[in-house]
Design a protein around this motif. Structure first.
Motif, PDB file in Angstrom:
ATOM      1  N   GLU A  23       6.841   6.690  -4.886  1.00  0.00           N
ATOM      2  CA  GLU A  23       6.225   7.956  -5.289  1.00  0.00           C
ATOM      3  C   GLU A  23       6.242   8.107  -6.807  1.00  0.00           C
ATOM      4  OE1 GLU A  23       4.409  11.678  -5.161  1.00  0.00           O
ATOM      5  OE2 GLU A  23       4.578  10.122  -3.612  1.00  0.00           O
TER       6      GLU A  23
ATOM      7  N   LYS B 138       3.688   5.875  -8.411  1.00  0.00           N
ATOM      8  CA  LYS B 138       2.353   6.479  -8.276  1.00  0.00           C
ATOM      9  C   LYS B 138       2.129   7.543  -9.362  1.00  0.00           C
ATOM     10  CE  LYS B 138       1.390   9.882  -5.436  1.00  0.00           C
ATOM     11  NZ  LYS B 138       0.563  10.856  -6.205  1.00  0.00           N
TER      12      LYS B 138
ATOM     13  N   ASP C  11      11.150   4.776  -0.956  1.00  0.00           N
ATOM     14  CA  ASP C  11      10.020   5.713  -0.833  1.00  0.00           C
ATOM     15  C   ASP C  11       9.894   6.566  -2.099  1.00  0.00           C
ATOM     16  OD1 ASP C  11       9.356   4.801   1.668  1.00  0.00           O
ATOM     17  OD2 ASP C  11      10.495   6.343   2.735  1.00  0.00           O
TER      18      ASP C  11
ATOM     19  N   LYS D 250       0.842  -1.193   0.000  1.00  0.00           N
ATOM     20  CA  LYS D 250       0.000   0.000   0.000  1.00  0.00           C
ATOM     21  C   LYS D 250       0.876   1.240   0.000  1.00  0.00           C
ATOM     22  CE  LYS D 250      -4.244  -1.650   2.239  1.00  0.00           C
ATOM     23  NZ  LYS D 250      -5.160  -1.451   3.393  1.00  0.00           N
ATOM     24  N   TYR D 251       0.445   2.241  -0.732  1.00  0.00           N
ATOM     25  CA  TYR D 251       1.156   3.517  -0.727  1.00  0.00           C
ATOM     26  C   TYR D 251       0.139   4.632  -0.916  1.00  0.00           C
ATOM     27  CZ  TYR D 251       4.512   7.187  -1.843  1.00  0.00           C
ATOM     28  OH  TYR D 251       5.241   8.355  -1.837  1.00  0.00           O
ATOM     29  N   LYS D 252       0.066   5.502   0.077  1.00  0.00           N
ATOM     30  CA  LYS D 252      -0.850   6.644   0.057  1.00  0.00           C
ATOM     31  C   LYS D 252      -2.273   6.215  -0.297  1.00  0.00           C
ATOM     32  CE  LYS D 252       2.588  10.241  -0.760  1.00  0.00           C
ATOM     33  NZ  LYS D 252       3.022  11.378  -1.580  1.00  0.00           N
ATOM     34  N   ASN D 253      -2.754   5.224   0.440  1.00  0.00           N
ATOM     35  CA  ASN D 253      -4.138   4.718   0.349  1.00  0.00           C
ATOM     36  C   ASN D 253      -4.442   3.951  -0.943  1.00  0.00           C
ATOM     37  OD1 ASN D 253      -4.812   5.895   2.857  1.00  0.00           O
ATOM     38  ND2 ASN D 253      -5.143   7.878   1.837  1.00  0.00           N
ATOM     39  N   ASP D 254      -3.446   3.750  -1.782  1.00  0.00           N
ATOM     40  CA  ASP D 254      -3.652   2.953  -2.992  1.00  0.00           C
ATOM     41  C   ASP D 254      -3.055   1.568  -2.802  1.00  0.00           C
ATOM     42  OD1 ASP D 254      -4.986   4.856  -4.619  1.00  0.00           O
ATOM     43  OD2 ASP D 254      -3.077   5.881  -4.965  1.00  0.00           O
TER      44      ASP D 254
END
Length: 699
Positions: free
Chosen positions: A171, A174, A167, A60-64
């Motif tokens: 990003e 995304k 990280d 998961k990353y930033k709610n995705d």
């Protein structure tokens, strides 16, 4: 979501899941990136219709929610090996939302070849320049911003082993998947003649393929007669280009006007990679790590390479043998304590004695033996073996043995699959996936059983200790280790001989060449290695062994307890086999123990002890001296022990291994050949030894 499941079995849960492909050359740290991003949320299987491993993970990353699909490590997408076809097809037809290409900062020029090939297929790419720490250690500077400008896609520097840069990588993934950043991939400069041919074919493809694939790239592949791609387009897009006569005419015309298309394409890609590398990579004049080279001068030398390899493997086996005893004993006590509780439960429920005996004394006790004897050695061996792999030593093993496998007309990578077979032959069979050539992969699969797995260690160690190292209690473990090492050397020798015979008979052919990289030595990540080896190898193999051992336990109990004329079926069978077994230096009970031990080699000795004591269930003696007395009282000599050890080394694969062979080859023919060849080898070897010793009057 449905298309992912149907095409490539991607484990998506909703339409909002973002699917990311992870590509890269071998030894770039791709698996480390995958493991660090996904943790333990991984799923391993095979690609549909393929024997190539399919590893998927979630993060998961930033709610995705992201689904990371780890593609097979490849150097190119042009040579059409099975691994490369799988990687290419997923990028083309799996519709990933982005593709991350992992590269090695210390070997960037070579890695850029794959990057450029992927950029021809898709513009949704993030380039991960991994091993930045290694590059810094070697005084190599990589200009990441300039590389991004040249490639036209985002570039992120990482040191995945240390968790640095991940990280920023997430990003950038995304931004690419959500189209928050525009990409403009570099165009490879092909010759004018080639570009003109591309235009002609591309103009026709616009009507049939449209925007489903990059038409420039597809035109090139069609000019190279890429029939695998044509088949994939038909399978995934339902477009049959082979029946397009106008297209075929344009392709043939273009090919007539061009000489050596493949060389033209490859040289253009390599030249582009070289030009980019010159601009963005700054290397010291003397670009190598002296420490690594000094170590390799010793570990890969003709004089010391193989002796050091044998010594290191000896240490691994000694640690496995010595370290597994106590946990194996503790595990056995715990499992047999459960057996006692099960007996009380059956008594409490008034279950008939027959059902208690067949389920508890038969099936459960067999499972208990397999788990208690098999799990501890695997839990020690696989992490130790994986540590050598993580350290960077295993490619040196392949380098040391490559010459001998080439002489046997086999593949150099077979050295690695053979080493994996020491822990478990089933795991060694799975490891054969790294060999591209189908012929050489079959040779590696068929011969993997000639190296002793940890299931055969108990038999080899026990017999070596009580017959070869008897009277040397102080050094019994050392002598047992030496006996195992001799068995290993003999197994390797037989592997080479059988490989040579196979390559000259049913699997004729010349050995293919392969690129063997010697990666830099790295500090192993002990915690992650232990977790990965236990979950990916130990429990996976143990699960298959348990599935086979459970029904076999019932068969063993029936044969030991059902009588015909006051004699058990087991004894009748042993007496029938006795004349044949005597020719091989053994007896009928030993042969029956091997036959009934088909589910797992770990239970051969318990079955033999049960047979000699005329018991109805498998038992273990309290000491090796008791086992020695029992065997001697049943007519054993040193020759019996040696022949039993040789037959243990050379006989049919266990049920788990045969099951795995069937899964990997998809063929009953090759599964049967994998069964019969080691069996005949064991019979011939033991017959020669037994009869030779008798003729010479040694017994």
């Amino acid at each position: 979501m449905q298309s992912y499941k149907e095409k490539f079995n991607v484990q998506v849960e909703s339409y909002e899941d973002i699917v990311v492909a992870l590509a890269g050359n071998p030894n770039t740290g791709k698996s480390t990136v995958f493991n660090n991003l996904t943790g333990l949320k991984q799923h391993t299987g095979n690609w549909p219709g393929k024997t190539v491993t399919n590893a998927q993970g979630k993060y998961k990353y930033k709610n995705d929610k992201y689904i990371l699909v780890d593609l097979p490590g490849t150097y190119s997408l042009l040579s059409n090996s099975q691994d490369e076809l799988v990687a290419r097809d997923f990028i083309c037809f799996g519709s990933p939302d982005a593709t991350v290409v992992v590269t090695d900062a210390t070997s960037l020029e070579r890695n850029l070849n794959l990057v450029l090939q992927i950029l021809e297929i898709t513009n949704k790419v993030v380039v991960c320049v991994n091993l930045i720490d290694e590059a810094t250690r070697k005084n190599i500077e990589v200009k990441l911003k300039k590389l991004s400008d040249n490639l036209g896609v985002p570039v992120v520097g990482t040191s995945a082993r240390e968790g640095k840069g991940l990280d920023e990588l997430q990003e950038m993934i995304k931004k690419v998947t959500k189209e928050e950043i525009k990409t403009n991939p570099i165009k490879i400069e092909y010759s004018d003649e080639l570009r003109n041919s591309i235009k002609k074919i591309k103009s026709h493809l616009e009507n049939s393929v449209s925007n489903k694939l990059n038409l420039d790239w597809l035109s090139l592949r069609l000019m190279e007669d890429d029939n695998d791609l044509i088949n994939s387009i038909n399978e995934y897009l339902n477009i049959d280009l082979s029946k397009d006569d106008i297209l075929n005419e344009k392709i043939n015309t273009s090919k007539e006007n061009l000489v050596n298309i493949n060389n033209n394409i490859v040289s253009s890609i390599i030249k582009t990679a070289e030009n980019i590398s010159k601009e963005i990579v700054k290397k010291p004049k003397e670009n190598h790590n002296k420490f690594d080279y000094k170590i390799d001068d010793i570990l890969t030398s003709k004089l010391f390479g193989i002796p050091i390899m044998i010594a290191l493997l000896g240490i691994v086996f000694w640690l496995t043998i010595a370290g597994a005893n106590y946990p194996s004993e503790m595990l056995a006590k715990g499992l047999f304590l459960i057996e006692a509780k099960l007996t009380l439960l059956f008594d409490y429920l008034n279950v008939p004695v027959f059902f208690h005996d067949i389920l508890v004394l038969g099936m459960y006790r067999t499972l208990a033996w397999v788990i208690s004897v098999m799990l501890p050695p695997m839990a020690i061996f696989f992490p130790l073996f994986t540590l050598l792999e993580d350290l960077g030593y295993l490619p040196r093993v392949a380098f040391n043995l490559d010459y001998y496998f080439k002489k046997a007309c086999a593949h150099g990578k077979q050295a690695l699959t053979m080493c994996m077979g020491f822990g478990c032959n089933a795991a060694g069979i799975i490891a054969c996936r790294i060999i591209d050539s189908p012929r050489e992969k079959l040779i590696a699969i068929i011969t993997n059983n000639f190296v002793p797995c940890n299931g055969r260690f108990p038999t080899l160690i026990a017999l070596a200790t009580i017959f070869i190292a008897s009277g040397s209690d102080r050094f019994s473990s050392l002598f047992a280790t030496l006996a195992v090492l001799i068995s290993i050397i003999l197994g390797v020798f037989i592997t080479l001989i059988i490989s040579k015979i196979l390559s000259n008979t049913i699997l004729k052919g010349l050995p293919s060449s392969f690129t063997l990289e010697l990666p830099p030595y790295r500090k192993p990540q002990v915690g992650k290695v232990i977790v990965r080896s236990i979950f990916d190898r130990t429990l996976f193999v143990l699960g298959r062994a348990v599935a086979i051992a459970a029904p076999a336990g019932i068969v063993i109990w029936i044969m030991a307890n059902i009588n015909i004329g006051n004699v058990s079926i087991l004894t009748h069978s042993a007496l029938f086999l006795d004349p044949f077994a005597k020719l091989l230096g053994m007896d009928g009970y030993i042969m029956m123990a091997f036959i009934l031990g088909f589910p797992a080699n770990e239970i051969v000795l318990p079955i033999l002890i049960m047979s000699y004591l005329s018991k109805g269930a498998m038992i273990e003696l309290d000491s090796l001296s008791q086992m020695r007395d029992l065997f001697i009282n049943n007519g054993w000599t040193w020759l019996t022990a040696v022949c039993t050890m040789l037959f243990s080394l050379n006989h049919w694969p266990c049920g788990t291994t045969l099951w795995t062979i069937k899964k990997e080859t998809g063929s009953m023919k090759w599964t049967f050949i994998s069964f019969i060849i080691p069996t005949l080898t064991g019979i011939i070897v033991t017959f020669i030894v037994a009869q030779g010793a008798r003729i010479l009057g040694l017994v």
